[in-house]
Design an enzyme around this catalytic site. Structure first.
Site, PDB file in Angstrom:
ATOM      1  N   CYS A  97       0.802  -1.226   0.000  1.00  0.00           N
ATOM      2  CA  CYS A  97       0.000   0.000   0.000  1.00  0.00           C
ATOM      3  C   CYS A  97       0.840   1.284   0.000  1.00  0.00           C
ATOM      4  CB  CYS A  97      -1.006  -0.040   1.141  1.00  0.00           C
ATOM      5  SG  CYS A  97      -2.407   1.056   0.828  1.00  0.00           S
ATOM      6  N   ARG A 131     -12.145   7.217  -1.332  1.00  0.00           N
ATOM      7  CA  ARG A 131     -11.058   6.259  -1.139  1.00  0.00           C
ATOM      8  C   ARG A 131     -11.508   4.905  -1.691  1.00  0.00           C
ATOM      9  NH1 ARG A 131      -7.121   7.800   2.209  1.00  0.00           N
ATOM     10  NH2 ARG A 131      -6.438   5.670   2.577  1.00  0.00           N
ATOM     11  N   HIS A 200      -3.743  -5.357   2.080  1.00  0.00           N
ATOM     12  CA  HIS A 200      -3.355  -5.453   3.492  1.00  0.00           C
ATOM     13  C   HIS A 200      -4.173  -6.551   4.147  1.00  0.00           C
ATOM     14  CE1 HIS A 200      -2.016  -1.196   4.214  1.00  0.00           C
ATOM     15  NE2 HIS A 200      -2.974  -0.875   3.388  1.00  0.00           N
TER      16      HIS A 200
END
Ligand code: GLN
Length: 247
Positions: A97, A131, A200
Protein backbone atom coordinates in the site's frame (compact mmCIF):
# COMPACT_ATOMS: atom_id res chain seq x y z
CA UNK A 1 22.92 -23.34 13.56
CA UNK A 2 20.51 -23.27 10.61
CA UNK A 3 22.32 -23.67 7.31
CA UNK A 4 19.94 -21.25 5.60
CA UNK A 5 19.01 -17.82 6.97
CA UNK A 6 16.41 -15.37 5.68
CA UNK A 7 17.73 -11.89 6.36
CA UNK A 8 14.94 -9.32 6.41
CA UNK A 9 15.21 -5.56 6.69
CA UNK A 10 12.02 -3.65 7.57
CA UNK A 11 12.14 -0.12 6.23
CA UNK A 12 10.52 2.57 8.38
CA UNK A 13 8.90 0.06 10.77
CA UNK A 14 8.01 2.97 13.08
CA UNK A 15 6.18 4.95 10.38
CA UNK A 16 4.98 2.48 7.76
CA UNK A 17 2.86 -0.01 9.66
CA UNK A 18 -0.84 0.56 9.20
CA UNK A 19 -3.39 -2.28 9.52
CA UNK A 20 -0.96 -4.45 11.47
CA UNK A 21 1.26 -4.94 8.43
CA UNK A 22 3.95 -5.96 10.90
CA UNK A 23 2.03 -9.26 11.02
CA UNK A 24 3.44 -9.96 7.57
CA UNK A 25 6.93 -10.08 9.02
CA UNK A 26 5.78 -12.34 11.85
CA UNK A 27 4.46 -14.79 9.25
CA UNK A 28 7.83 -14.86 7.49
CA UNK A 29 9.60 -15.34 10.81
CA UNK A 30 7.31 -18.15 12.06
CA UNK A 31 7.36 -20.10 8.84
CA UNK A 32 11.16 -19.96 8.79
CA UNK A 33 11.28 -21.12 12.42
CA UNK A 34 8.90 -24.03 11.73
CA UNK A 35 11.11 -25.12 8.85
CA UNK A 36 14.41 -24.77 10.66
CA UNK A 37 15.44 -21.82 8.48
CA UNK A 38 17.23 -19.07 10.38
CA UNK A 39 15.68 -15.62 10.47
CA UNK A 40 17.30 -12.25 11.05
CA UNK A 41 15.33 -9.03 11.30
CA UNK A 42 16.85 -5.58 11.04
CA UNK A 43 15.12 -2.24 10.85
CA UNK A 44 16.09 0.99 9.11
CA UNK A 45 14.25 4.24 9.53
CA UNK A 46 14.77 7.88 8.59
CA UNK A 47 18.46 8.76 8.74
CA UNK A 48 19.73 5.15 8.63
CA UNK A 49 21.88 3.84 5.77
CA UNK A 50 21.20 0.35 4.42
CA UNK A 51 23.65 -2.19 3.08
CA UNK A 52 22.35 -3.78 -0.13
CA UNK A 53 24.37 -6.96 0.42
CA UNK A 54 23.34 -8.04 3.90
CA UNK A 55 19.59 -8.51 3.45
CA UNK A 56 17.63 -10.94 1.27
CA UNK A 57 14.28 -9.20 1.63
CA UNK A 58 13.40 -5.56 2.22
CA UNK A 59 9.89 -4.86 3.50
CA UNK A 60 7.90 -1.62 3.49
CA UNK A 61 4.42 -1.59 5.03
CA UNK A 62 1.47 0.72 4.51
CA UNK A 63 1.13 4.18 5.94
CA UNK A 64 -1.01 7.25 6.05
CA UNK A 65 -0.16 10.13 3.73
CA UNK A 66 1.52 12.04 6.58
CA UNK A 67 3.71 9.05 7.49
CA UNK A 68 4.69 8.64 3.87
CA UNK A 69 5.61 12.31 3.72
CA UNK A 70 7.98 11.77 6.66
CA UNK A 71 9.96 9.03 4.92
CA UNK A 72 9.62 9.65 1.16
CA UNK A 73 12.53 12.08 0.88
CA UNK A 74 14.77 9.81 2.97
CA UNK A 75 13.85 6.83 0.79
CA UNK A 76 14.57 8.72 -2.40
CA UNK A 77 17.78 10.39 -1.21
CA UNK A 78 19.34 8.02 1.26
CA UNK A 79 18.17 4.48 0.47
CA UNK A 80 17.33 4.49 -3.22
CA UNK A 81 20.76 3.54 -4.54
CA UNK A 82 21.18 0.67 -2.08
CA UNK A 83 17.70 -0.65 -2.91
CA UNK A 84 18.50 -0.60 -6.63
CA UNK A 85 21.73 -2.49 -5.92
CA UNK A 86 19.85 -5.03 -3.80
CA UNK A 87 17.18 -5.59 -6.48
CA UNK A 88 20.00 -5.82 -9.02
CA UNK A 89 21.44 -8.85 -7.25
CA UNK A 90 18.02 -10.48 -6.93
CA UNK A 91 17.04 -9.50 -3.39
CA UNK A 92 13.30 -9.16 -2.82
CA UNK A 93 11.81 -5.72 -2.22
CA UNK A 94 8.24 -6.23 -1.05
CA UNK A 95 5.96 -3.30 -0.27
CA UNK A 96 2.35 -2.90 0.76
CA UNK A 97 0.00 0.00 0.00
CA UNK A 98 1.72 3.22 1.13
CA UNK A 99 5.06 1.43 0.75
CA UNK A 100 4.01 0.17 -2.67
CA UNK A 101 3.24 3.72 -3.79
CA UNK A 102 6.77 4.74 -2.80
CA UNK A 103 8.36 2.05 -5.00
CA UNK A 104 7.44 4.17 -8.02
CA UNK A 105 8.55 7.58 -9.20
CA UNK A 106 6.30 9.64 -6.96
CA UNK A 107 3.01 10.17 -5.17
CA UNK A 108 1.20 13.38 -6.02
CA UNK A 109 -1.24 14.73 -3.46
CA UNK A 110 -2.60 18.14 -2.53
CA UNK A 111 -0.34 19.94 -4.97
CA UNK A 112 2.72 18.24 -3.51
CA UNK A 113 4.81 15.42 -4.93
CA UNK A 114 6.41 12.87 -2.64
CA UNK A 115 9.41 11.27 -4.35
CA UNK A 116 9.73 7.50 -4.59
CA UNK A 117 12.54 4.99 -5.04
CA UNK A 118 11.87 4.54 -8.80
CA UNK A 119 12.44 0.80 -8.51
CA UNK A 120 9.53 0.26 -10.88
CA UNK A 121 7.90 2.45 -13.50
CA UNK A 122 4.71 3.69 -11.87
CA UNK A 123 3.09 6.90 -10.69
CA UNK A 124 0.54 7.44 -7.95
CA UNK A 125 -1.92 10.33 -7.83
CA UNK A 126 -4.46 11.35 -5.22
CA UNK A 127 -7.37 12.16 -7.50
CA UNK A 128 -10.66 13.64 -6.37
CA UNK A 129 -13.10 10.92 -5.40
CA UNK A 130 -13.76 8.37 -2.71
CA UNK A 131 -11.06 6.26 -1.14
CA UNK A 132 -10.90 2.78 -2.64
CA UNK A 133 -11.91 0.56 0.26
CA UNK A 134 -13.05 -3.03 0.50
CA UNK A 135 -12.31 -6.70 0.19
CA UNK A 136 -10.22 -7.64 -2.81
CA UNK A 137 -9.13 -10.75 -4.66
CA UNK A 138 -6.66 -10.94 -7.52
CA UNK A 139 -5.46 -13.62 -9.88
CA UNK A 140 -1.68 -13.89 -10.04
CA UNK A 141 0.84 -15.76 -12.10
CA UNK A 142 4.08 -16.36 -10.22
CA UNK A 143 6.37 -19.35 -10.79
CA UNK A 144 5.52 -21.76 -7.99
CA UNK A 145 3.21 -19.20 -6.36
CA UNK A 146 -0.50 -19.38 -5.50
CA UNK A 147 -3.18 -18.61 -8.11
CA UNK A 148 -5.17 -16.10 -6.02
CA UNK A 149 -4.40 -13.50 -3.36
CA UNK A 150 -7.21 -12.22 -1.16
CA UNK A 151 -7.36 -9.45 1.43
CA UNK A 152 -8.43 -5.88 2.03
CA UNK A 153 -7.57 -2.54 0.44
CA UNK A 154 -7.94 1.06 1.62
CA UNK A 155 -6.19 3.75 -0.37
CA UNK A 156 -6.83 7.25 -1.63
CA UNK A 157 -3.98 7.18 -4.13
CA UNK A 158 -4.50 5.71 -7.59
CA UNK A 159 -1.52 3.97 -9.13
CA UNK A 160 -0.80 3.81 -12.85
CA UNK A 161 1.82 1.44 -14.22
CA UNK A 162 4.10 2.64 -17.00
CA UNK A 163 3.87 1.00 -20.39
CA UNK A 164 5.52 -2.41 -20.34
CA UNK A 165 5.36 -2.62 -16.55
CA UNK A 166 3.89 -5.86 -15.24
CA UNK A 167 1.12 -5.91 -12.65
CA UNK A 168 1.28 -8.42 -9.81
CA UNK A 169 -2.16 -9.63 -10.81
CA UNK A 170 -5.52 -8.89 -12.32
CA UNK A 171 -8.48 -7.88 -10.21
CA UNK A 172 -11.23 -10.47 -9.73
CA UNK A 173 -13.05 -8.36 -7.12
CA UNK A 174 -12.19 -4.96 -5.69
CA UNK A 175 -10.50 -1.84 -7.03
CA UNK A 176 -6.83 -2.71 -7.43
CA UNK A 177 -4.35 -0.09 -8.56
CA UNK A 178 -6.82 2.58 -9.59
CA UNK A 179 -10.33 1.15 -9.85
CA UNK A 180 -10.21 1.40 -13.65
CA UNK A 181 -7.77 -0.78 -15.48
CA UNK A 182 -8.28 -4.09 -13.66
CA UNK A 183 -4.64 -4.32 -12.64
CA UNK A 184 -3.33 -4.83 -9.12
CA UNK A 185 0.15 -4.32 -7.73
CA UNK A 186 3.42 -4.53 -9.58
CA UNK A 187 6.17 -7.00 -10.21
CA UNK A 188 9.39 -5.70 -11.69
CA UNK A 189 13.06 -5.03 -11.18
CA UNK A 190 15.90 -6.73 -13.08
CA UNK A 191 14.99 -10.15 -11.63
CA UNK A 192 11.25 -9.74 -11.10
CA UNK A 193 11.83 -9.53 -7.36
CA UNK A 194 10.41 -6.06 -6.72
CA UNK A 195 6.81 -6.64 -5.68
CA UNK A 196 4.15 -4.19 -4.54
CA UNK A 197 0.48 -4.58 -3.72
CA UNK A 198 -2.39 -2.64 -2.19
CA UNK A 199 -3.56 -5.73 -0.31
CA UNK A 200 -3.35 -5.45 3.49
CA UNK A 201 -5.21 -7.22 6.10
CA UNK A 202 -2.37 -8.08 6.75
CA UNK A 203 -1.71 -9.99 3.56
CA UNK A 204 0.60 -12.87 4.41
CA UNK A 205 -1.35 -14.65 7.21
CA UNK A 206 -4.17 -15.21 4.70
CA UNK A 207 -1.93 -15.99 1.76
CA UNK A 208 0.82 -18.22 3.10
CA UNK A 209 1.70 -19.67 -0.29
CA UNK A 210 2.61 -16.14 -1.31
CA UNK A 211 4.66 -15.74 1.88
CA UNK A 212 6.51 -18.90 0.83
CA UNK A 213 7.04 -17.56 -2.67
CA UNK A 214 8.63 -14.42 -1.18
CA UNK A 215 10.81 -16.48 1.17
CA UNK A 216 11.95 -18.89 -1.53
CA UNK A 217 12.65 -16.08 -3.99
CA UNK A 218 14.64 -14.17 -1.38
CA UNK A 219 16.66 -17.33 -0.61
CA UNK A 220 17.11 -18.08 -4.30
CA UNK A 221 15.42 -21.49 -4.13
CA UNK A 222 12.34 -23.00 -5.71
CA UNK A 223 9.16 -22.61 -3.58
CA UNK A 224 8.52 -26.34 -3.95
CA UNK A 225 11.78 -27.04 -2.11
CA UNK A 226 10.40 -25.57 1.14
CA UNK A 227 9.14 -28.28 3.46
CA UNK A 228 5.34 -28.45 3.74
CA UNK A 229 3.66 -27.06 6.89
CA UNK A 230 0.30 -27.75 8.47
CA UNK A 231 -1.62 -24.82 6.99
CA UNK A 232 -5.15 -25.87 7.90
CA UNK A 233 -5.95 -22.66 9.79
CA UNK A 234 -4.20 -20.46 7.26
CA UNK A 235 -6.08 -22.14 4.40
CA UNK A 236 -9.36 -21.47 6.25
CA UNK A 237 -8.35 -17.81 6.64
CA UNK A 238 -7.60 -17.67 2.91
CA UNK A 239 -10.98 -19.16 2.05
CA UNK A 240 -12.70 -16.67 4.37
CA UNK A 241 -10.88 -13.76 2.70
CA UNK A 242 -11.96 -15.05 -0.72
CA UNK A 243 -15.53 -15.46 0.45
CA UNK A 244 -15.48 -11.91 1.86
CA UNK A 245 -14.44 -10.73 -1.60
CA UNK A 246 -17.19 -12.86 -3.15
CA UNK A 247 -14.79 -15.20 -4.97
N1 GLN B 1 -1.76 6.91 2.29
C1 GLN B 1 -1.94 6.11 1.11
C2 GLN B 1 -3.27 6.33 0.47
O1 GLN B 1 -4.23 6.68 1.11
C3 GLN B 1 -1.73 4.65 1.47
C4 GLN B 1 -2.73 4.14 2.48
C5 GLN B 1 -2.42 2.82 3.08
O2 GLN B 1 -1.26 2.41 3.19
N2 GLN B 1 -3.47 2.15 3.51
O3 GLN B 1 -3.39 6.13 -0.72
Amino acid sequence: MADRVLRVCALYPDLMNIYADRGNITVLERRCAWRGIGFELAGATVGDDIDPDVHDLFYIGGGQDRDQALCARDLADRKREALHAAAGRGAVVFAVCGGYQLLGHGYELDGERLPGASLVDLETVREPGERLIGNVAIEIDLPGGPPVLAGFENHGGRTYLGEGTTALGSVIRGFGNNGRDGREGVRGGPHGTVVGTYIHGPLLPKNTAFADWLTATALGVDPSSLSPLDDELEAAAHRAARRAAGV
